[in-house]
Every structure is written in C-alpha cells, then in structure tokens.
Enzyme design. Structure first.
Site, PDB file in Angstrom:
ATOM      1  N   GLU A   1      10.297  18.902 -24.773  1.00 19.00           N
ATOM      2  CA  GLU A   1       9.590  19.218 -23.515  1.00 19.00           C
ATOM      3  C   GLU A   1      10.231  20.430 -22.843  1.00 19.00           C
ATOM      4  OE1 GLU A   1       6.814  17.547 -22.753  1.00 19.00           O
ATOM      5  OE2 GLU A   1       6.999  15.522 -23.571  1.00 19.00           O
TER       6      GLU A   1
ATOM      7  N   ARG B   1      -2.650  22.451 -14.501  1.00 18.88           N
ATOM      8  CA  ARG B   1      -1.670  21.429 -14.893  1.00 18.88           C
ATOM      9  C   ARG B   1      -1.867  20.987 -16.335  1.00 18.88           C
ATOM     10  NH1 ARG B   1       0.719  16.371 -11.209  1.00 18.88           N
ATOM     11  NH2 ARG B   1       2.070  15.594 -12.849  1.00 18.88           N
TER      12      ARG B   1
ATOM     13  N   LYS C   1       3.009  11.545 -11.323  1.00 17.04           N
ATOM     14  CA  LYS C   1       2.169  10.660 -12.136  1.00 17.04           C
ATOM     15  C   LYS C   1       2.955   9.384 -12.402  1.00 17.04           C
ATOM     16  CE  LYS C   1      -0.743  13.860 -14.765  1.00 17.04           C
ATOM     17  NZ  LYS C   1      -1.063  14.325 -16.133  1.00 17.04           N
TER      18      LYS C   1
ATOM     19  N   HIS D   1       0.284  18.163 -26.924  1.00 11.94           N
ATOM     20  CA  HIS D   1       0.105  16.736 -26.658  1.00 11.94           C
ATOM     21  C   HIS D   1      -1.157  16.143 -27.267  1.00 11.94           C
ATOM     22  CE1 HIS D   1       3.549  17.194 -24.071  1.00 11.94           C
ATOM     23  NE2 HIS D   1       3.512  15.925 -23.717  1.00 11.94           N
TER      24      HIS D   1
ATOM     25  N   ASN E   1       0.136  19.984 -21.167  1.00 13.41           N
ATOM     26  CA  ASN E   1      -0.224  19.167 -22.329  1.00 13.41           C
ATOM     27  C   ASN E   1      -0.133  19.934 -23.641  1.00 13.41           C
ATOM     28  OD1 ASN E   1      -0.758  16.991 -20.674  1.00 13.41           O
ATOM     29  ND2 ASN E   1      -2.908  17.563 -20.407  1.00 13.41           N
TER      30      ASN E   1
ATOM     31  N   HIS F   1      -0.219  13.148 -29.320  1.00 12.84           N
ATOM     32  CA  HIS F   1      -0.634  11.770 -29.022  1.00 12.84           C
ATOM     33  C   HIS F   1      -1.277  11.112 -30.232  1.00 12.84           C
ATOM     34  CE1 HIS F   1      -0.724  12.426 -24.384  1.00 12.84           C
ATOM     35  NE2 HIS F   1       0.440  11.981 -24.790  1.00 12.84           N
TER      36      HIS F   1
ATOM     37  N   HIS G   1       8.087  10.166 -28.612  1.00 12.78           N
ATOM     38  CA  HIS G   1       7.107  11.028 -27.931  1.00 12.78           C
ATOM     39  C   HIS G   1       7.464  12.514 -28.067  1.00 12.78           C
ATOM     40  CE1 HIS G   1       4.281  12.520 -24.971  1.00 12.78           C
ATOM     41  NE2 HIS G   1       5.292  13.132 -24.370  1.00 12.78           N
TER      42      HIS G   1
ATOM     43  N   GLU H   1      -4.337  17.759 -11.538  1.00 14.92           N
ATOM     44  CA  GLU H   1      -4.778  18.197 -12.865  1.00 14.92           C
ATOM     45  C   GLU H   1      -6.264  18.469 -12.943  1.00 14.92           C
ATOM     46  OE1 GLU H   1      -2.677  16.402 -16.155  1.00 14.92           O
ATOM     47  OE2 GLU H   1      -4.235  16.991 -17.556  1.00 14.92           O
TER      48      GLU H   1
ATOM     49  N   ARG I   1       0.816  -1.232   0.000  1.00 10.96           N
ATOM     50  CA  ARG I   1       0.000   0.000   0.000  1.00 10.96           C
ATOM     51  C   ARG I   1       0.838   1.266   0.000  1.00 10.96           C
ATOM     52  NH1 ARG I   1      -3.057  -3.157   3.410  1.00 10.96           N
ATOM     53  NH2 ARG I   1      -4.889  -3.959   2.331  1.00 10.96           N
TER      54      ARG I   1
ATOM     55  N   LYS J   1       7.547  23.264 -13.625  1.00 12.50           N
ATOM     56  CA  LYS J   1       6.632  22.140 -13.399  1.00 12.50           C
ATOM     57  C   LYS J   1       6.271  22.047 -11.923  1.00 12.50           C
ATOM     58  CE  LYS J   1       5.287  17.470 -14.390  1.00 12.50           C
ATOM     59  NZ  LYS J   1       5.459  16.229 -15.146  1.00 12.50           N
TER      60      LYS J   1
HETATM   61  N1  LIG Z   1       4.842  10.526 -15.399  1.00 18.64           N
HETATM   62  C1  LIG Z   1       4.842  11.585 -16.166  1.00 18.64           C
HETATM   63  O1  LIG Z   1       4.471  12.693 -15.755  1.00 18.64           O
HETATM   64  C2  LIG Z   1       5.308  11.460 -17.574  1.00 18.64           C
HETATM   65  C3  LIG Z   1       5.544  12.611 -18.333  1.00 18.64           C
HETATM   66  C4  LIG Z   1       6.049  12.460 -19.621  1.00 18.64           C
HETATM   67  C5  LIG Z   1       6.307  11.190 -20.122  1.00 18.64           C
HETATM   68  N2  LIG Z   1       6.056  10.086 -19.364  1.00 18.64           N
HETATM   69  C6  LIG Z   1       6.347   8.739 -19.871  1.00 18.64           C
HETATM   70  O2  LIG Z   1       7.752   8.642 -20.091  1.00 18.64           O
HETATM   71  C7  LIG Z   1       7.996   7.651 -21.084  1.00 18.64           C
HETATM   72  C8  LIG Z   1       9.048   8.162 -22.037  1.00 18.64           C
HETATM   73  O3  LIG Z   1      10.216   8.448 -21.308  1.00 18.64           O
HETATM   74  P1  LIG Z   1      11.665   8.443 -21.985  1.00 18.64           P
HETATM   75  O4  LIG Z   1      11.634   9.229 -23.229  1.00 18.64           O
HETATM   76  O5  LIG Z   1      12.614   8.795 -20.930  1.00 18.64           O
HETATM   77  O6  LIG Z   1      11.785   6.926 -22.466  1.00 18.64           O
HETATM   78  P2  LIG Z   1      12.590   5.639 -21.952  1.00 18.64           P
HETATM   79  O7  LIG Z   1      12.540   5.507 -20.490  1.00 18.64           O
HETATM   80  O8  LIG Z   1      12.102   4.498 -22.754  1.00 18.64           O
HETATM   81  O9  LIG Z   1      14.080   5.986 -22.395  1.00 18.64           O
HETATM   82  C9  LIG Z   1      14.383   6.108 -23.774  1.00 18.64           C
HETATM   83  C10 LIG Z   1      15.524   5.149 -24.176  1.00 18.64           C
HETATM   84  O10 LIG Z   1      16.763   5.651 -23.688  1.00 18.64           O
HETATM   85  C11 LIG Z   1      17.463   4.651 -22.949  1.00 18.64           C
HETATM   86  N3  LIG Z   1      18.213   5.377 -21.919  1.00 18.64           N
HETATM   87  C12 LIG Z   1      17.705   5.960 -20.812  1.00 18.64           C
HETATM   88  N4  LIG Z   1      18.666   6.652 -20.178  1.00 18.64           N
HETATM   89  C13 LIG Z   1      19.804   6.482 -20.883  1.00 18.64           C
HETATM   90  C14 LIG Z   1      21.121   6.971 -20.739  1.00 18.64           C
HETATM   91  N5  LIG Z   1      21.451   7.816 -19.744  1.00 18.64           N
HETATM   92  N6  LIG Z   1      22.048   6.603 -21.648  1.00 18.64           N
HETATM   93  C15 LIG Z   1      21.704   5.802 -22.703  1.00 18.64           C
HETATM   94  N7  LIG Z   1      20.470   5.327 -22.898  1.00 18.64           N
HETATM   95  C16 LIG Z   1      19.531   5.667 -22.006  1.00 18.64           C
HETATM   96  C17 LIG Z   1      16.390   3.734 -22.443  1.00 18.64           C
HETATM   97  O11 LIG Z   1      16.905   2.450 -22.181  1.00 18.64           O
HETATM   98  C18 LIG Z   1      15.416   3.739 -23.614  1.00 18.64           C
HETATM   99  O12 LIG Z   1      15.841   2.846 -24.595  1.00 18.64           O
HETATM  100  C19 LIG Z   1       6.658   7.354 -21.735  1.00 18.64           C
HETATM  101  O13 LIG Z   1       6.205   6.102 -21.296  1.00 18.64           O
HETATM  102  C20 LIG Z   1       5.744   8.460 -21.220  1.00 18.64           C
HETATM  103  O14 LIG Z   1       4.399   8.042 -21.114  1.00 18.64           O
HETATM  104  C21 LIG Z   1       5.576  10.214 -18.109  1.00 18.64           C
HETATM  105 ZN   LIG Z   2       5.204  14.798 -23.061  1.00 23.40          ZN
END
Ligand SMILES: NC(=O)c1ccc[n+]([C@@H]2O[C@H](COP(=O)([O-])OP(=O)(O)OC[C@H]3O[C@@H](n4cnc5c(N)ncnc54)[C@H](O)[C@@H]3O)[C@@H](O)[C@H]2O)c1
Ligand SMILES: [Zn+2]
Length: 377
Positions: free
Chosen positions: A194, A249, A152, A256, A253, A260, A274, A245, A130, A235
């Site tokens: 971003e 917040r 999130k 987005h 987006n 999306h 993304h 949100e 939990r 942020k």
């Molecule tokens: N929670 C939130 O508020 C929020 C906001 C925006 C996006 N997201 C989520 O984040 C995700 C995308 O995140 P991302 O772009 O970081 O993707 P990711 O975590 O898949 O990383 C992208 C790639 O880079 C590699 N990688 C990561 N760090 C590295 C490093 N230092 N050196 C070499 N390779 C590295 C990873 O293995 C992966 O292949 C999506 O699922 C999205 O929905 C969440």
């Molecule tokens: Zn985004």
C-alpha cells in the site's frame, strides 16, 4: 524528493474535513504520550480500548500504562485476531461491551490494532449511542498508511467483504512507528504494497525515493516515519477532496480490482494476504495498461521490479497453491465491480504516478488478458 530529515518531533498530518478535521500524529515511541494527548483532546473522558489478542500480548500493557499515567480510566474489550472478527457476532459483542461499560457520548473508543480492529471498533463507535468518538492507534503498516485514515469503517457480510459499514472519521490518529517492530515481516511487507501504491498512483518522485530507501523503511529508521507521512498526506489530501468516494478517492483502489478477485479466489486465506494481492494486482494493472498501449513496457517492468525486489508477489505463478481459472476470476471481478453492458471500471495507468479511473474497460479484454497471464504461469 530528498532524504528524510531526522524527526525529533512527531510529524503531524492534518486531515482537512471541516468540523470533522483531525490530526494524524506519526513518530517513534508516541504511544507513551497517548494519555496526555487524549487528555488534551478531551479532559475527563473515559476510554474503552478495543484490541485483538495478539496486539494485546505485544502492546496492551504500554497502552494502559500511558493512559493511567495521565489519570485516564480505561475498560478493555478484546476480540480474537484475524479477519473473522469483522463479523456481526463480534460487532454485537463490542457494541454490548461498550454499553455495559457505560461508555458515554463524551468518552472515547481507542482502536488499538490493525485494519481489522480499526474497521470493527470504528463501526461500533459509529453505531453505539448514534455515534461515539474514536481514536485510531494503528499497529500494522497497512493500518498506519491506509485503513486508519479516511473514516471507512465496517464489517464483512456473508455476501462479501466490507459490505456493512459507515463513514465515521476518527478524532485523532496516533501512529507509533515502533509498534511495527513486533509485526511479522510478511505482514510488514504486505503493508508495504500500500506504501508503494501511493507512489505508483500519484507520486513518481516518492516511488523513486522508495526504490532507493525501502530497506531503511523496513529497518525502522527515520525513513519509516517519512514514508508513512508521505502516504498519510497523500491519502488525507484525496479524502479531503472526495470523502465519500464519488470520484478521485477511487484512485486508491489501484491494484484492488484484480487484487480482490485474487484474494477471494484464494478464499481470503493465508495463501495471499490483502497487501500481497494488491501488489500482484498493481503489477497486473500496469501490465494490462501496457497491453492497451497506455504505458510503455519498460515502465510497467519498473513497477513490477520494485515490488518483486521487496519480496511481494507480482506474477500469478507467485501465488502458492495456484489460482482458480479465468471463469471464476471473471465472476469475482464482476461481483466486486458493477458491470455495465459488458464494461468494467478499472484504475489504469499512463505511467508511474499517473493513475486514472477508466469506466469503459471491455470485460472480454480483461478475460483475454487474465487467460494469457494464467496460461503463461
Ligand atoms: N477502512 C479502510 O479504509 C481500510 C483500508 C484498507 C484495509 N482495510 C481493512 O483492513 C484489514 C486488514 O488490516 P491489517 O492488514 O492491518 O490486518 P489485521 O488487523 O488482521 O492485522 C494483521 C495481523 O497482525 C497482527 N498484529 C497487528 N499489529 C501487530 C503488531 N504491532 N505486532 C504483532 N502483530 C500485530 C494482528 O493480530 C493480525 O494477526 C482488512 O479487513 C481490510 O478490509 C480497511
Ligand atoms: Zn488495500
């Protein structure tokens, strides 16, 4: 906004959420202090590191060494890299691994990775026993400026992205900007979309600073720490005012809704990351706002020009392999956002740094706009 100072000391950004308040610490080489920072936060805690295979190759040894040097025992949970790990299956694996390693309520989960790991490990932490506390150690630019801040967490459903999740704030975020040196350039650039978003949605001076300094942000000098700190501050302020949100917040987006739909239209494949979809989505949001007479054409062109200058896609024709037609894109937009009596919610702009939520956008107008964009491609 003036040139960044040289930051000998890490920059600390506070997220003011009452009893859930936490610090985001930003600096080059911070990973080495992870153990001492965790010890100061919670003496005697054990740690479970959740990471992906690629990040483990680059940064696990240094992470484990930093914990060991502070006398902290750690267990390791590794999942495959990529969005596919935000699944029920991997969620179950991580939860079961946390339980079988006897990670207790006083211990900590460390999410070492990009947004995928932060979302997956954060959601597992929210659910196991939990609620376990967790520390974010974001390793992508996107994660350092966006996903690791704000609480999130979640995984994907068969019916769409991020549909299963929880709000669960980390207890600390350690953003070591040197970890980004190993990030592929394309991933860095996608994360930069971003960064630009914070300027475009609410901070014209920051956007102008980025226009002048973006190369330094990419190169990894003190400008990088400065840019990440500005984004985290923006942020953090928005999240502190609207954690769940219900209003403001939503400005985060910007780009987005179009983004999306474009991402989904490419099947969430490597054709369009993304951040790339967000860059294109922001260019379209400016263009659409210009078409509605909300913003001047020159300002929309300025927004687009900067995104294009760093190498991000800003026209539908920039997407390799093409996009689906307008019917499919409209279906995807309708799935993403609720349509009420033919009206859609979009983040629109009155200028650079002047985004606002518009709940009354005519779906037919969006369709006509997209048709024109696809046609002119
Ligand atoms: N929670 C939130 O508020 C929020 C906001 C925006 C996006 N997201 C989520 O984040 C995700 C995308 O995140 P991302 O772009 O970081 O993707 P990711 O975590 O898949 O990383 C992208 C790639 O880079 C590699 N990688 C990561 N760090 C590295 C490093 N230092 N050196 C070499 N390779 C590295 C990873 O293995 C992966 O292949 C999506 O699922 C999205 O929905 C969440
Ligand atoms: Zn985004």
């Amino acid at each position: 906004m003036t040139a960044p100072l040289r930051h000998a000391e890490p920059i600390v950004v506070q997220v003011a959420l009452g009893e859930r308040a936490y610090d985001i610490v930003i600096g080059r080489g911070l990973l080495a202090s992870l153990g001492t920072r965790i010890k100061a936060l919670r003496r005697g805690a054990r740690v479970a590191i959740v990471t992906d295979e690629t990040v483990a190759d680059h940064h696990l040894a240094a992470t484990e060494a930093a914990l060991k040097a502070a006398g902290i025992a750690s267990v390791l949970i590794v999942v495959p890299q990529g969005e596919g790990s935000k699944s029920w299956e991997k969620f179950k694996d991580v939860c079961e691994a946390l339980l079988s390693s006897h990670i207790e309520r006083n211990d900590l989960v460390v999410a070492l990775g990009g947004g995928v790991i932060g979302d997956l490990a954060g959601f597992a932490a929210a659910c196991v026993r939990r609620g376990l506390d967790f520390v974010q150690v974001p390793t992508t630019l996107l994660a350092q400026v966006d996903s690791s801040v704000g609480g999130k967490t979640g995984i994907n459903s068969l019916r769409g992205k991020n549909l299963i999740g929880a709000f669960h704030q980390p207890v600390m975020v350690i953003a070591d900007t040197a970890l980004l040196d190993s990030l592929p350039k394309r991933q860095f650039r996608a994360g930069y979309a971003e960064v630009a978003k914070y300027g475009l949605l609410g901070d014209e001076a920051f956007f102008a600073w980025l226009e002048a300094n973006w190369q330094e942000v990419f190169a990894g000098g003190p400008a990088r720490e400065h840019a990440i700190a500005v984004c985290c501050r923006a942020k953090a302020a928005i999240v502190a005012r609207d954690e769940r949100e219900s209003g403001e917040r939503a400005l985060l987006n910007l780009g987005h809704t179009f983004g999306h739909a474009l991402e989904a239209g490419c099947g969430f494949s490597d054709r369009l990351l993304h951040g790339e979809a967000v860059a294109l989505g922001m260019a379209l949001a400016f263009e659409f706002s210009a078409r509605k007479g909300l913003v001047g054409a020159a300002e929309a062109a300025r927004a687009r020009a900067h995104l294009a200058a760093v190498g991000l896609p800003t026209h539908v024709k920039d997407v390799p392999g093409g996009l689906p037609g307008v019917d499919r894109l409209m279906d995807l937009i309708a799935q993403d956002k609720k349509v009420r009596r033919g009206k859609l919610t979009f983040i629109l702009v009155r200028g650079i740094g002047r985004a606002f939520v518009e709940n009354d956008v005519d779906a037919a107008e969006v369709r006509a706009f997209l048709a024109d964009q696809l046609h002119s491609a």
